[in-house]
Design an enzyme around this catalytic site. Structure first.
Site, short mmCIF file in Angstrom:
data_model
loop_
_atom_site.label_atom_id
_atom_site.label_comp_id
_atom_site.label_asym_id
_atom_site.label_seq_id
_atom_site.Cartn_x
_atom_site.Cartn_y
_atom_site.Cartn_z
N LYS B 46 0.83 -1.21 0.00
CA LYS B 46 0.00 0.00 0.00
C LYS B 46 0.87 1.27 0.00
O LYS B 46 1.99 1.25 0.49
CB LYS B 46 -0.87 -0.04 1.26
CG LYS B 46 -1.95 1.01 1.32
CD LYS B 46 -2.99 0.63 2.36
CE LYS B 46 -3.91 1.81 2.68
NZ LYS B 46 -4.52 2.41 1.48
N GLY B 47 0.32 2.34 -0.56
CA GLY B 47 1.02 3.62 -0.63
C GLY B 47 1.54 4.03 0.74
O GLY B 47 0.81 4.00 1.73
N CYS B 131 -0.84 12.07 -6.75
CA CYS B 131 -1.11 12.83 -5.52
C CYS B 131 -1.08 14.32 -5.82
O CYS B 131 -0.31 14.76 -6.67
CB CYS B 131 -0.06 12.54 -4.46
SG CYS B 131 0.07 10.81 -3.98
N ILE B 192 -2.88 1.00 -15.41
CA ILE B 192 -3.28 2.35 -15.06
C ILE B 192 -3.65 2.45 -13.58
O ILE B 192 -4.07 1.46 -12.98
CB ILE B 192 -4.52 2.82 -15.90
CG1 ILE B 192 -5.71 1.90 -15.69
CG2 ILE B 192 -4.18 2.93 -17.35
CD1 ILE B 192 -7.02 2.37 -16.34
N ASN B 193 -3.50 3.65 -13.03
CA ASN B 193 -4.10 3.95 -11.74
C ASN B 193 -5.61 4.04 -11.99
O ASN B 193 -6.07 3.85 -13.10
CB ASN B 193 -3.53 5.27 -11.21
CG ASN B 193 -3.57 5.34 -9.69
OD1 ASN B 193 -4.51 4.84 -9.08
ND2 ASN B 193 -2.57 5.94 -9.08
N THR B 194 -6.38 4.34 -10.96
CA THR B 194 -7.84 4.35 -11.15
C THR B 194 -8.30 5.55 -11.97
O THR B 194 -7.64 6.58 -12.02
CB THR B 194 -8.56 4.37 -9.79
OG1 THR B 194 -8.06 5.49 -9.05
CG2 THR B 194 -8.33 3.10 -9.01
N GLY B 218 -11.76 -2.22 -11.35
CA GLY B 218 -12.55 -3.42 -11.63
C GLY B 218 -12.72 -3.61 -13.13
O GLY B 218 -12.22 -2.82 -13.94
N GLY B 245 -8.54 -3.86 -13.93
CA GLY B 245 -9.67 -4.78 -14.13
C GLY B 245 -9.31 -6.21 -14.44
O GLY B 245 -10.15 -6.96 -14.94
#
Lengths: 280, 303
Positions: B46-47, B131, B192-194, B218, B245
């Site tokens: 996690k970040g 960010c 990709i990020n979200t 997803g 996804g």
């Protein structure tokens, strides 16, 4: 090899052995799952895949209503309330469902004999408390347990007969005064604690129900200084296993600057000490 | 002899091409209840920020058609907790650890990177450039080639670890940003990020997330992710970790033939905690069945 702690937690294909409507909109599902049935504790939950499609994508959490370790089965009691529960209700006995569990941190039953245990249920919050009563009866004897079961109306009070069959003391409260005590179950709780004046330090309270109800239970417990009060909270869950940090609740944390931190309902809970919860 | 599943991402040697999406696997502890973490090609944790971040108010997640939105707000216990509590646990496993690095300023990214440089067991850093730069009007670093390059250059100077830049899809031209990251010294890219989105309750006329917007993940995002991985992989000379996804081995193969050298399983971990290991098995089965000797044989072979 790394030392990996032994855990019964896993993903199991469980056969649904019963799916029945116990009262209008309230369903009881019984599943075969020996590993879960033999290791689950009161207040824990399972995460059920209600659809094999990608929509809805996520599993649905259900608290365990009863465990039958000898048969290797466990049951879930749920109200059909949205898309996930509607899909679950349509799954028939004989089908297999993917279940992740047992999950979460359940109730602490205490370690002092001669304690009085009061269980406060609101609506379908009765489901995990039914399992809790089993566990409390086994550990301390049913004579030390009082159940206060509330609902909007007589029909919304769940598990009344099952609680009675345990042999515990049970009192019912209905918001519409159609049955038992007229008013919120929290009003009944105040009365019951009032009858035990001077003995509050000997009482443990366990509660599950709507958020506003548990907040009131927590307030009453705080004011009457009972020995211990635990609440089982609910939140939107994505993973249910503690990795996504989505289902958080503000919990008191004196060591932090602001005095609280976000804890995961699915992993650190769902059961928390009411005194630790920041009620909003 | 079986097929060769191993791949290299920068100087990270992965025994198979499967890692996990940062933020979908915690720091491994919870997932270790389900399987031996050494089975993974790499673990992306996690970040992690310099100081603890408390994250956003709740609700933080909402389910959407074939996907979900999240606005966790990168809640994490900070770098000290990573080094002192999380890494000793992860070092028990024979698996490279990639630490996702987050920051609110260039200085924060640099300090986290330099402190992680010599921590045993860490194989690489994944820089989350999605960010906001709090010092520069909260403009997201990763939405411009300049902003991305600035962070990558700073972090590059602070560490000898393999650097992976995680690209945001919420941009006009992801290829130019990918190029900027590589030019600034990134050894690999992940994407990709979200995708930024929102959800509304029509009856209450309220946003479903406390943060209003959140990141979509997803199966719903897979076609977008696949297109971006394809475009980026054919334009840069560094390895790409594809994600977005992925639920099955078939999905993973699509990303690999689109040009990804490795892939990450993200939201699928929530639905099926065993997803990543099942996908590893599925990739091996695919290669065997199709007569390929290694993963490298199929990378970028789509036509």
């Amino acid at each position: 090899m790394p030392k990996i702690p032994y855990s019964m937690k896993g993903i199991y294909d469980c056969e649904l052995i019963e799916q029945s409507e116990v009262s209008e909109g309230v369903w009881l599902a019984r599943l075969m799952g020996p590993q879960i049935a033999r290791s689950v504790t009161a207040g824990q939950f399972v995460n059920v895949q209600v659809s094999k499609c990608t929509d809805p994508l996520l599993r649905r959490p259900f608290s365990v209503h009863a465990a039958y370790p000898d048969e290797g089965a466990f049951s879930l009691l749920y109200v059909v309330i949205g898309r996930g529960t509607r899909l679950f209700q349509r799954i028939c006995a004989g089908e297999k469902i993917s279940v992740v569990g047992p999950l979460g941190t359940g109730f602490d039953l205490g370690d002092q004999p001669h304690t009085e245990h009061i269980v406060v249920a609101g609506g379908c919050g009765a489901a995990p408390l039914h399992f809790l009563c089993d566990a409390l009866c086994e550990k301390w004897g049913c004579e030390h347990i009082t159940v206060l079961a509330g609902g909007r109306s007589k029909e919304a009070v769940l598990c009344e007969d099952e609680f009675r069959s345990h042999g515990v003391d049970i009192e019912v409260a209905t918001d519409d005064a159609s049955y038992g005590y007229g008013g919120f179950v929290t009003g009944l709780l105040s009365e019951v604690i009032g009858q035990r004046k001077g003995n509050e330090s000997n009482i443990r309270i366990y509660s599950c129900g709507p958020h506003a109800m548990m907040r009131e239970v927590a307030r009453i417990c705080h004011e009457s200084k009972v020995a211990n009060c635990q609440v089982s909270l609910e939140n939107n869950m994505a993973c249910g296993i503690g990795v996504c940090t989505g289902c958080v609740q503000k919990i008191k944390a004196p060591h932090t600057q602001q005095g609280w931190e976000y804890k995961r309902v699915c992993k650190d809970g769902p059961v928390f000490n009411a005194e630790d919860v920041i009620w909003e | 002899m079986g097929v060769d599943l191993s791949v290299e991402v920068g100087r990270i040697r992965m025994k198979n091409p499967v890692t996990v999406g940062s933020g979908t696997f915690g720091f491994g502890r919870e997932m270790a209840d389900f399987y031996d973490l050494s089975q993974l090609g790499a673990i992306t944790v996690k970040g992690t920020s310099l100081e603890p971040w408390q994250g956003n108010d709740y609700p933080r997640t909402v389910e959407t058609p074939s996907g979900m939105l999240n606005a966790i707000g990168l809640q994490n216990d900070g770098i000290d907790s990573l080094i002192n509590e999380k890494m000793p646990f992860l070092r028990q496993y024979d698996v490279p650890v990639i630490v996702n690095v987050v920051g609110h300023s260039l200085e924060e990214y640099i300090e986290v990177a330099s402190r992680l440089d010599k921590v045993e067991g860490i194989a690489g850093l994944e820089i989350n450039v999605s960010c906001p730069n709090v010092k520069e009007g909260c403009m997201v670093f990763g939405t411009t080639p300049q902003g991305t390059a600035e962070v990558v250059r700073g972090v590059r100077a602070a560490t000898g670890l393999t650097l992976i830049t995680k690209l945001s899809p919420n941009v006009t031209d992801i290829v130019s940003i990918a190029q900027a990251a590589v030019d600034a010294g990134s050894d690999a890219l992940s994407l990709i990020n979200t995708l930024m989105g929102t959800a509304i309750d029509p009856w209450a006329r309220k946003f479903r997330l406390a943060n209003v917007t959140g990141g979509l993940s997803g199966p719903a995002v897979k076609p977008v992710a696949l297109r971006m991985v394809y475009e980026v992989a054919r334009s840069v000379d560094v390895p790409v970790i594809g994600m977005g996804g992925i639920m099955t081995a078939g999905d993973a193969i699509e990303f690999i033939v689109a040009g990804a050298s490795a892939i990450a399983v993200g939201t699928a971990n929530f639905v099926n905690p065993m997803a990543a290991v099942e996908i590893i098995d599925g990739i091996e089965e695919y290669l065997t069945k199709m007569g390929f000797a290694s993963v490298d044989d199929i990378v970028g072979t789509v036509s």
